[in-house]
Structure formats: C-alpha cells, structure tokens
Design a protein around this motif. Structure first.
Motif, PDB file in Angstrom:
ATOM      1  N   GLY A 194       3.011   2.916  -1.244  1.00 47.65           N
ATOM      2  CA  GLY A 194       3.916   2.127  -2.064  1.00 47.65           C
ATOM      3  C   GLY A 194       5.085   1.501  -1.348  1.00 47.65           C
ATOM      4  N   SER A 254      -5.671   0.728  -8.002  1.00 44.30           N
ATOM      5  CA  SER A 254      -5.476  -0.427  -7.129  1.00 44.30           C
ATOM      6  C   SER A 254      -6.668  -1.374  -7.199  1.00 44.30           C
ATOM      7  CB  SER A 254      -5.240   0.026  -5.691  1.00 44.30           C
ATOM      8  OG  SER A 254      -4.017   0.726  -5.601  1.00 44.30           O
ATOM      9  N   ASP A 298       1.285   0.700  -6.899  1.00 45.72           N
ATOM     10  CA  ASP A 298       2.136   1.494  -6.011  1.00 45.72           C
ATOM     11  C   ASP A 298       3.508   0.871  -5.782  1.00 45.72           C
ATOM     12  OD1 ASP A 298       0.538   3.916  -4.857  1.00 45.72           O
ATOM     13  OD2 ASP A 298      -0.867   2.243  -4.958  1.00 45.72           O
ATOM     14  N   GLY A 299       3.830  -0.161  -6.552  1.00 50.82           N
ATOM     15  CA  GLY A 299       5.151  -0.767  -6.450  1.00 50.82           C
ATOM     16  C   GLY A 299       5.296  -1.836  -5.391  1.00 50.82           C
ATOM     17  N   HIS A 300       4.206  -2.200  -4.697  1.00 51.95           N
ATOM     18  CA  HIS A 300       4.293  -3.319  -3.750  1.00 51.95           C
ATOM     19  C   HIS A 300       4.635  -4.571  -4.552  1.00 51.95           C
ATOM     20  CE1 HIS A 300       1.400  -0.589  -1.589  1.00 51.95           C
ATOM     21  NE2 HIS A 300       2.345  -0.757  -0.689  1.00 51.95           N
ATOM     22  N   VAL A 315      -1.995   3.403  -0.547  1.00 51.43           N
ATOM     23  CA  VAL A 315      -1.924   3.567  -1.999  1.00 51.43           C
ATOM     24  C   VAL A 315      -2.203   5.021  -2.387  1.00 51.43           C
ATOM     25  CG1 VAL A 315      -2.644   1.172  -2.359  1.00 51.43           C
ATOM     26  CG2 VAL A 315      -4.366   2.982  -2.406  1.00 51.43           C
ATOM     27  N   ASN A 322       4.513  -6.059  -9.718  1.00 55.03           N
ATOM     28  CA  ASN A 322       4.237  -4.881  -8.893  1.00 55.03           C
ATOM     29  C   ASN A 322       2.777  -4.501  -9.013  1.00 55.03           C
ATOM     30  OD1 ASN A 322       7.347  -3.454  -9.782  1.00 55.03           O
ATOM     31  ND2 ASN A 322       6.768  -3.877  -7.683  1.00 55.03           N
TER      32      ASN A 322
END
Length: 137
Positions: free
Chosen positions: A73, A28, A127-129, A22, A124
């Motif tokens: 990410g 997070s 980090d876009g995970h 991250v 999401n």
C-alpha cells in the motif's frame, strides 16, 4: 543538457511495468480487471504470489506482501493529488468517477480540470495506492 550528456545516457526505450505490493490479490484483481478493465496475463513461476495485468504495451505487476517484500500500500498518510501516484488515460474521467462512486471505490479527488484542459479524478486501489484517471475532455 549538452549533446554529450545525451549520448552518454542509457536512452530508455519505453516504460515497461509498475510493481505494487498488495495485501489481497483478489481484491486487487477485481480493481484492476473488473473496474479498470485490464487483462490478467500469465506470470512466471516466481517463489512468491502475485498477478500481472496488461495495459497496452505496459504491465502492472502485483506482489502479495510477504516477509521479503516491501510493505503493501501507500504508506503516505497525506492522501491528496500532489503526492505519489500514477495515472491512466481513460475515455471519460467524469464517467470513471461516477463508476468508482457506484462501486464504493475510495475517492481521493472528484473530477477537476487541469490547466491543459484535460479532466482528472483520483481514486484509491484496495491498498491505498493513489491512481489518477484522466481524459482529454
């Protein structure tokens, strides 16, 4: 699979953890603790920054991006429900979706029914995970 293939395998005992790289540990932490309700737990004194979060018997390990880590990410530009993701079971996926919307968490897919009758929504992390939140109703 033959019986000999089973006895020759290593026999995984359980799922232990997921590690994510991250860019912002505090953003997070807010997502995994404040939104998802995970417990922030102590982490060994590694030479790099990170956080560990407990969920049942498993953990999420976050590593702050650095010169010896992978990139932070989800690098897949195809943000949809049929790409790399992981899933958490929640009490109510529709309610989880509503909470995500109210907190400004990016939505990948609104709630929908799976063929097995479960409900799933996708969001999401910072980090876009891509994370699936699913429930039995």
């Amino acid at each position: 699979m033959t019986d000999s293939a089973v006895t020759d395998s290593i026999q995984v005992q359980s799922f232990d953890h997921i590690t994510l790289v991250v860019k912002d540990l505090e953003a997070s932490r807010q997502f995994y603790v404040d939104f998802l309700g995970m417990e922030h737990v102590p982490r060994p004194g590694f030479s790099f920054e990170g956080h560990w979060f407990q969920i049942g018997d498993q953990q999420i390990h976050l590593i702050l991006e650095h010169d010896q880590s992978g990139k932070a990410g989800n690098l897949d530009p195809d943000q949809n429900t049929r790409t790399h993701h992981f899933a958490f079971q929640v009490n109510d996926a529709k309610q989880a979706y509503e909470k995500a919307v109210s907190r400004g968490i990016p939505i990948v897919s609104p709630p929908k029914s799976r063929p097995d009758g479960a409900t799933q929504t996708f969001v999401n992390d910072p980090d876009g995970h891509i994370i699936e939140l699913c429930s039995l109703s």
